[in-house]
Scaffold this active site. Structure first.
Site, PDB file in Angstrom:
ATOM      1  N   GLN A 121     -37.961 -16.646 -42.686  1.00 41.58           N
ATOM      2  CA  GLN A 121     -37.736 -16.723 -43.811  1.00 41.58           C
ATOM      3  C   GLN A 121     -39.334 -17.410 -44.481  1.00 41.58           C
ATOM      4  OE1 GLN A 121     -36.573 -20.262 -46.867  1.00 41.58           O
ATOM      5  NE2 GLN A 121     -35.612 -17.980 -48.584  1.00 41.58           N
ATOM      6  N   CYS A 147     -37.797 -21.924 -53.860  1.00 39.97           N
ATOM      7  CA  CYS A 147     -37.261 -23.958 -53.284  1.00 39.97           C
ATOM      8  C   CYS A 147     -38.051 -24.604 -54.122  1.00 39.97           C
ATOM      9  CB  CYS A 147     -38.097 -24.049 -51.782  1.00 39.97           C
ATOM     10  SG  CYS A 147     -38.521 -26.058 -51.493  1.00 39.97           S
TER      11      CYS A 147
HETATM   12  C1  LIG Z   1     -30.157 -29.106 -46.483  1.00 41.48           C
HETATM   13  C2  LIG Z   1     -30.425 -28.250 -46.728  1.00 41.48           C
HETATM   14  C3  LIG Z   1     -31.527 -27.000 -47.359  1.00 41.48           C
HETATM   15  C4  LIG Z   1     -32.128 -25.354 -47.397  1.00 41.48           C
HETATM   16  N1  LIG Z   1     -33.223 -25.427 -47.207  1.00 41.48           N
HETATM   17  C5  LIG Z   1     -33.256 -23.777 -47.524  1.00 41.48           C
HETATM   18  C6  LIG Z   1     -34.559 -23.114 -46.890  1.00 41.48           C
HETATM   19  O1  LIG Z   1     -34.917 -23.409 -46.843  1.00 41.48           O
HETATM   20  N2  LIG Z   1     -34.962 -21.855 -48.171  1.00 41.48           N
HETATM   21  C7  LIG Z   1     -33.916 -21.379 -48.842  1.00 41.48           C
HETATM   22  O2  LIG Z   1     -33.778 -20.241 -49.535  1.00 41.48           O
HETATM   23  N3  LIG Z   1     -33.151 -21.981 -48.997  1.00 41.48           N
HETATM   24  C8  LIG Z   1     -32.489 -23.449 -48.566  1.00 41.48           C
HETATM   25  N4  LIG Z   1     -31.066 -24.418 -48.848  1.00 41.48           N
HETATM   26  C9  LIG Z   1     -30.706 -23.602 -50.036  1.00 41.48           C
HETATM   27  C10 LIG Z   1     -29.593 -22.688 -49.480  1.00 41.48           C
HETATM   28  O3  LIG Z   1     -30.525 -21.426 -49.100  1.00 41.48           O
HETATM   29  C11 LIG Z   1     -28.798 -21.892 -50.970  1.00 41.48           C
HETATM   30  O4  LIG Z   1     -29.757 -21.654 -51.711  1.00 41.48           O
HETATM   31  C12 LIG Z   1     -28.514 -23.332 -52.310  1.00 41.48           C
HETATM   32  O5  LIG Z   1     -27.461 -23.924 -50.905  1.00 41.48           O
HETATM   33  C13 LIG Z   1     -27.027 -22.414 -52.614  1.00 41.48           C
HETATM   34  O6  LIG Z   1     -26.259 -21.935 -52.128  1.00 41.48           O
HETATM   35  P1  LIG Z   1     -24.964 -22.562 -51.920  1.00 41.48           P
HETATM   36  O7  LIG Z   1     -24.060 -23.455 -53.016  1.00 41.48           O
HETATM   37  O8  LIG Z   1     -24.156 -21.545 -50.638  1.00 41.48           O
HETATM   38  O9  LIG Z   1     -25.229 -23.662 -50.294  1.00 41.48           O
HETATM   39  C14 LIG Z   1     -31.237 -24.880 -48.674  1.00 41.48           C
HETATM   40  C15 LIG Z   1     -29.851 -26.171 -48.923  1.00 41.48           C
HETATM   41  C16 LIG Z   1     -29.315 -26.696 -47.933  1.00 41.48           C
HETATM   42  C17 LIG Z   1     -28.386 -27.860 -48.537  1.00 41.48           C
END
Ligand SMILES: Cc1cc2nc3c(=O)[nH]c(=O)nc-3n(C[C@H](O)[C@H](O)[C@H](O)COP(=O)(O)O)c2cc1C
Length: 308
Positions: free
Chosen positions: A53, A83
């Site tokens: 990414q 983000c």
């Molecule tokens: C610690 C952390 C770091 C993340 N870093 C990224 C990232 O670098 N790029 C991205 O697209 N999403 C990032 N996310 C978001 C997740 O990819 C995801 O979109 C978000 O947590 C919602 O999905 P979930 O409910 O399955 O966790 C991050 C989430 C967390 C908790």
């Protein structure tokens, strides 16, 4: 944030062959100035399929990074348009790019021109007050082209002022319906839904409406949750290893990495949740922490394995 790094992806490949894995976001500046080349490292033998990414908004820089990443062997390049962090906004990329779909389109095309691997986007359903269907549809209409095949949508708006990134993953309500509706508007586009998906059962429900699911926090916190996705989502045979086998293999990997100078704190942190919810989970986490602090696995290895 050093979650889905090269070590974490090694762990996940002991659990699932088929899940598509993503790196954390790597900025174009970091790549071009050679600062975070570590973040681009991946294990070409075992990690596929794997996407990198990128974070950035300068078409030329993105093209240069796309060239580098495709020559490294990544299977897909994903552009971060989701983000909400202030630091990322200052760099004019991430979620704020949803307000400038023409620029996103330029970025996508610049990357498509230099590589044949798929260029995909991960976005939100909208930004700030724009969480309506028209905003999302309009964004996608402007970035869509014949080579653009896949869009990942985190089903929440990004609030660009007043919420931390963490709050931006919790407070804005999930609006899955917007993503389902998007699929109806763009049936030829592969739509992957993300946000708050807890398990395979929920994934299967989403898959009746969209083409894919992306899970972030749930598998990070509880990796075994994906141990049967190869059979249940991909119609293939599961790897089938139990927790102990996975842990033993991963600890061997950690030791090997340590022999090459990687501290245990960087590798072991990914197994904190390996026996989440089971009776020894707390003792296991404490012993992992102790091992990380002492940077010595030799004395704790057999106890760790006995706790999972
Ligand atoms: C610690 C952390 C770091 C993340 N870093 C990224 C990232 O670098 N790029 C991205 O697209 N999403 C990032 N996310 C978001 C997740 O990819 C995801 O979109 C978000 O947590 C919602 O999905 P979930 O409910 O399955 O966790 C991050 C989430 C967390 C908790």
């Amino acid at each position: 944030m050093q979650c889905t790094d090269v070590h974490d992806r090694f762990l996940f490949r002991l659990i699932t062959k088929k899940a598509f894995l993503y790196t954390e976001m790597v900025t174009t500046n970091a790549i071009i100035h050679g600062k975070c080349l570590n973040q681009l490292k991946f294990n070409n033998k075992i990690e596929h399929p794997v996407a990198v990414q990128l974070g950035g908004s300068e078409p030329d820089d993105l093209a240069e990074c796309a060239k580098i990443c495709s020559s490294l062997g990544y299977d897909e390049i994903n552009l971060n348009v989701g983000c909400p962090s202030e630091r990322v906004q200052k760099g004019s990329f991430g979620a704020c790019l949803m307000e400038d779909p023409y620029l996103v389109n330029e970025c996508i095309q610049a990357m498509q021109e230099v590589t044949s691997i798929p260029i995909t986007v991960k976005c939100r359903i909208g930004v700030n007050k724009r969480d309506d269907q028209d905003f999302l549809n309009n964004f996608v209409r402007k970035i869509f082209n014949s080579k653009f095949k896949t869009l990942i949508v985190h089903a929440r708006v990004a609030i660009l002022k007043g919420l931390t990134p963490r709050q931006n993953r919790q407070i804005p309500p999930l609006k899955y319906e917007n993503v389902y509706q998007l699929k109806k508007e763009f049936p030829e586009l592969e739509i992957v839904i993300n946000g708050g998906i807890k398990n395979i059962e929920e994934s299967l429900i989403h898959l009746e409406k969209v083409d894919g699911v992306m899970l972030g926090r749930t598998p990070y916190d509880n990796p075994m949750i994906v141990s049967d996705i190869d059979s249940r989502l991909f119609n293939e045979v599961d790897i089938g290893s139990d927790r102990k086998t996975i842990l033993k293999e991963y600890l061997d990997y950690c030791r090997d990495q340590n022999n090459h100078g990687e501290p245990y704190s960087r590798t072991l942190k990914h197994v904190f949740g390996l026996n989440r919810g089971l009776k020894n989970a707390k003792a296991f986490r404490s012993l992992i922490l102790e091992t990380m602090q002492k940077n010595n696995l030799e004395v704790t290895q057999s106890d760790l394995v006995s706790l999972v």
